[in-house]
Every structure is written in structure tokens, then in C-alpha cells.
Design a protein around this motif. Structure first.
Motif, PDB file in Angstrom:
ATOM      1  N   THR A 154      15.233   4.993   6.143  1.00  0.00           N
ATOM      2  CA  THR A 154      14.065   4.430   6.793  1.00  0.00           C
ATOM      3  C   THR A 154      14.486   3.894   8.158  1.00  0.00           C
ATOM      4  O   THR A 154      15.609   3.417   8.324  1.00  0.00           O
ATOM      5  N   ASP A 157      10.962  -0.559   7.562  1.00  0.00           N
ATOM      6  CA  ASP A 157      10.954  -1.201   6.244  1.00  0.00           C
ATOM      7  C   ASP A 157      11.433  -0.231   5.164  1.00  0.00           C
ATOM      8  O   ASP A 157      11.264   0.980   5.286  1.00  0.00           O
ATOM      9  N   VAL A 159      10.957   1.237   1.295  1.00  0.00           N
ATOM     10  CA  VAL A 159       9.711   1.510   0.575  1.00  0.00           C
ATOM     11  C   VAL A 159       9.338   0.364  -0.378  1.00  0.00           C
ATOM     12  O   VAL A 159       8.161  -0.034  -0.461  1.00  0.00           O
ATOM     13  N   GLU A 161      10.117  -2.743  -0.033  1.00  0.00           N
ATOM     14  CA  GLU A 161       9.698  -3.832   0.854  1.00  0.00           C
ATOM     15  C   GLU A 161       8.232  -3.617   1.261  1.00  0.00           C
ATOM     16  O   GLU A 161       7.443  -4.569   1.316  1.00  0.00           O
ATOM     17  N   ALA A 162       7.865  -2.373   1.532  1.00  0.00           N
ATOM     18  CA  ALA A 162       6.487  -2.057   1.910  1.00  0.00           C
ATOM     19  C   ALA A 162       5.534  -2.351   0.742  1.00  0.00           C
ATOM     20  O   ALA A 162       4.449  -2.894   0.943  1.00  0.00           O
ATOM     21  N   LYS A 165       5.109  -6.067   0.703  1.00  0.00           N
ATOM     22  CA  LYS A 165       4.255  -6.570   1.788  1.00  0.00           C
ATOM     23  C   LYS A 165       2.795  -6.178   1.553  1.00  0.00           C
ATOM     24  O   LYS A 165       1.889  -6.965   1.806  1.00  0.00           O
ATOM     25  N   ALA A 166       2.584  -4.963   1.057  1.00  0.00           N
ATOM     26  CA  ALA A 166       1.212  -4.508   0.787  1.00  0.00           C
ATOM     27  C   ALA A 166       0.585  -5.396  -0.290  1.00  0.00           C
ATOM     28  O   ALA A 166      -0.598  -5.745  -0.217  1.00  0.00           O
ATOM     29  N   TYR A 210       8.026   2.964   7.033  1.00  0.00           N
ATOM     30  CA  TYR A 210       7.040   2.331   6.156  1.00  0.00           C
ATOM     31  C   TYR A 210       6.283   1.171   6.783  1.00  0.00           C
ATOM     32  O   TYR A 210       5.310   0.690   6.202  1.00  0.00           O
ATOM     33  N   SER A 211       6.710   0.720   7.981  1.00  0.00           N
ATOM     34  CA  SER A 211       6.028  -0.467   8.509  1.00  0.00           C
ATOM     35  C   SER A 211       4.589  -0.139   8.912  1.00  0.00           C
ATOM     36  O   SER A 211       3.689  -0.962   8.784  1.00  0.00           O
ATOM     37  N   LYS A 214       1.953  -0.363   5.962  1.00  0.00           N
ATOM     38  CA  LYS A 214       1.510  -1.725   5.615  1.00  0.00           C
ATOM     39  C   LYS A 214       0.506  -2.226   6.651  1.00  0.00           C
ATOM     40  O   LYS A 214      -0.536  -2.808   6.319  1.00  0.00           O
ATOM     41  N   ALA A 242       2.694   6.078   0.033  1.00  0.00           N
ATOM     42  CA  ALA A 242       4.106   5.674   0.008  1.00  0.00           C
ATOM     43  C   ALA A 242       4.937   6.675  -0.789  1.00  0.00           C
ATOM     44  O   ALA A 242       6.032   7.081  -0.365  1.00  0.00           O
TER      45      ALA A 242
END
Ligand code: KG4
Ligand code: ZN
Length: 340
Positions: A154, A157, A159, A161-162, A165-166, A210-211, A214, A242
Motif C-alpha cells: 500500500t 493506509d 487495508v 486500517e481502512a 477508519k471506515a 486505501y486512504s 475511506k 476494499a
């Protein structure tokens, strides 16, 4: 060869006994999730202190009445991870190694995750390995336990972590992965149009991002009331995007290398949509191995297993081995492999 594995890289205090890299005699995981929940994420200092309080009883439970003299070696995660947390496991392992004159094996946490699928099946080399966890999203070409090439990672972020956060955006709490997984089951994955991540250009064929996913989710939900139905639809749409990104980049690697064997590990490998999606790859004739559910998240059985592989190659550590926080070839915000 019976190896005691110890894992304290993040918020799980874990110990396990594994025989010859495959036979799991015991695997104990003490999760600190509830302790970190009020903070919506892992607080490093709190994690270290709780490892300190739990490590000895977790090891004792994993030993299940056996003497430490009965083990052949101690394998311990020395990085990457939270340095304060790693130090608890590392110093405990060093003490056991020194006091009982047992060889010490320093295990890389990523390689331990990659080993987890080997605890559930006999897997031939070579293969493409996808590591999808809270801290990393990596694609490797693996020739053997000793020879692997990083294809991509990545650029922002991870995955997991995403997912975390989501889940925050959706007001679901921590850790987000399992909660999004649960909500998504009742949702419509086509309700939201989500970005597809990095294009499959030569430079980014194996890299993830991935940022944006989110952020897109946050924009789609702006000024909207989070009804249970909306949360379910948003969770399903996010999860699909994702997971599809993981599958697409892994498929690029499979197609380009001709290696039609995929091995998936890390906390996100527990995701039910990912595990279901793997079925479509299998239908295309690709051999897929996903880590057993018990060994997707952080655990010490995978550490003992990887330690066994390291021992086979004579890779033992000594008391000077240190804890480290990052993979040297993966830097946040940078493409892991620059391709022209
Ligand atoms: O591998 P892991 O336990 O720790 C790291 O080494 O990072 O991975 C933890 C991550 C968290 O981000 C968590 O939200 C995610 O794995 N996770 C999931 C699921 N279960 C755990 N993500 C998606 N779906 C799940 N079912
Ligand atoms: Zn991990």
C-alpha cells in the motif's frame, strides 16, 4: 522439534507450542481489544503495560503443565510492531533462552503471518502471497521460506486500517473489520459507487491505496442521517471495494508471473466476503489457501511455525537481537517498488 512461540507486537499477548512447524499443541491469545476500545484504537503505552501484566500467565497456559526444559527453542516476534510491546515479548523470550539454554529465534511478524496458512494445509512453492492486516498490505512472490520478492504494497493506509477508519465514520466502534463484516451481511454492496484504488499501470500493478476509499465513504455519507439501513449499505459497499482491490492486484501478480497459487494471510483474511470471493478465483483454476480463522489475527502459533522454518535454515538469534518498528522496504506514502 517443539518450539515455544511468543507474540506481543501489537495488542495481543500470545504464546503457543508448535511441533515441527505444523502440529499446534497449544495456542493462547489474550486480546486487549476491550482495553483499547474506549480510545477507538490501540494506545501503545497501554498495550505495553498490559503485555507486561499478562505475558507470564499466557506462556504458562500455553505450556499446559509442561516444563520449559521440554521445548527445543523459543521463537519470538522482534518486529515490525510497537517497539514497547515487542520488547516485552523479546525480553521474556531472551530470559527463557538464556536461563534454560534454549536457542532463540527472532521472527519477522510479516513472515509469521505469511506462515499462518501453512498451519492449515500443506502448500507447495512457489506462490503469490497476499498479506492483509491492520498494519500492512503486501504482495510477495514466494519461492521458498527463504526466498521471497516484494512485488507491491500500500502507498498509504493498510487495508485493515481502512476497515477500522471506515467503521469510525459509520459510528461502529473498534476494531472495525469484524464490525463492518457483520453490518455488510445485511447491506446492498451496490448502494454506493466506490473508487477502485490505484490504476493498473505498470508502476502500480501490484500497489494498493486505501486512504481514498475511506475519504470517499465519508463524502458519500456527508449530511446524511446514519440509519441502520444506510450503515449496512455503506459497510457492504466499502467492504466490496476494499476486497475487490485486494483480489484485483493479486490477480495481476498471478497473471503476470503465471504462478497460479495464492496464499492469503493477516487479520483481514478473516473477512467473510474475502473468503467467499476466493471461491471465484478457485473456479478460475487458481489454487487458493487462506489462513485458518484462528490464525488470521495476531497469534503465536504462526510465530512458532515461522520460527521452525527459520530453524531449518539455521537462522538463530543471540541476545543482541533488537526490536524494530517498520519493514525497511515499505515506507508509508511511497511506492514499494518503482517500475518504469
Ligand atoms: O493481523 P492483525 O491481527 O494485526 C496486524 O498485524 O495488523 O490485523 C488486524 C486487522 C484490524 O485492522 C482488523 O480490523 C482487521 O484486521 N480485521 C478484519 C476482520 N477481522 C479483523 N478486517 C475485515 N474483516 C474482518 N472480518
Ligand atoms: Zn499482525
Amino acid at each position: 522439534m517443539t518450539i515455544l512461540g511468543i507474540e506481543t507486537s501489537c495488542d495481543e499477548t500470545a504464546a503457543a507450542l508448535v511441533e515441527d512447524g505444523v502440529n499446534v499443541l497449544s495456542s493462547v491469545v489474550y486480546s486487549q481489544i476491550e482495553i483499547h476500545q474506549p480510545f477507538d484504537g490501540v494506545v501503545p503505552e497501554v498495550a505495553s503495560r498490559n503485555h507486561l501484566m499478562k505475558i507470564l500467565s499466557v506462556i504458562e497456559e500455553a505450556m499446559a503443565g509442561r516444563s520449559l526444559d521440554a521445548i527445543d527453542a523459543v521463537a519470538v516476534t522482534n518486529g515490525p510492531g510497537l517497539v514497547g510491546s515487542l520488547l516485552v515479548g523479546l525480553s521474556t523470550a531472551k530470559s527463557i533462552s538464556f536461563s534454560r539454554a534454549k536457542p532463540l529465534i527472532a521472527v519477522n511478524h510479516i513472515q509469521a503471518h505469511m506462515y499462518a496458512p501453512h498451519l492449515g494445509a500443506s502448500i507447495a512453492f512457489p506462490y503469490i502471497a497476499l498479506v492483509a492486516s491492520g498494519g500492512h498490505t503486501l504482495l510477495y512472490r514466494v519461492e521458498s521460506f527463504d526466498r521471497m520478492e516484494l512485488l507491491g504494497s500500500t502507498i498509504d493506509d493498510a487495508v485493515g486500517e481502512a476497515f477500522d477508519k471506515a467503521a469510525k465514520v459509520l459510528g461502529l466502534g473498534y476494531p472495525g473489520g469484524p464490525l463492518i463484516d457483520r453490518e455488510a451481511k445485511g447491506g446492498d454492496a451496490s448502494a454506493f459507487d466506490m473508487p477502485r484504488g490505484l490504476p493498473d499501470t505498470r508502476q502500480d500493478r501490484y500497489n494498493f491505496s486505501y486512504s481514498g476509499l475511506k475519504t470517499a465513504l465519508a463524502y458519500r455519507l456527508r449530511d446524511r442521517r446514519l440509519t441502520p439501513e444506510l450503515v449496512r449499505d455503506a459497510a457492504a459497499s466499502f467492504q466490496k471495494a476494499a476486497v475487490e482491490m485486494l483480489i484485483r492486484k493479486a490477480s495481476n501478480a498471478i497473471g503476470d508471473t503465471g504462478i497460479r497459487r495464492l496464499v492469503i494471510s493477516g487479520g483481514v483474511a478473516a473477512n467473510s466476503f474475502l473468503r467467499e470471493r476466493v471461491g471465484a478465483l478457485k473456479a478460475e483454476g487458481i489454487e487458493v489457501h487462506t489462513a485458518p480463522m484462528a490464525y488470521c489475527g495476531d497469534n503465536a502459533a504462526m510465530v512458532a511455525g515461522r520460527g521452525w522454518a527459520d530453524a531449518q535454515s539455521g537462522r538463530f538469534a543471540d541476545m543482541s537481537v533488537e526490536a524494530f518498528s517498520r519493514l525497511p522496504n515499505v515506507v508509508k506514502g511511497k511506492r514499494s517498488v518503482e517500475r518504469k
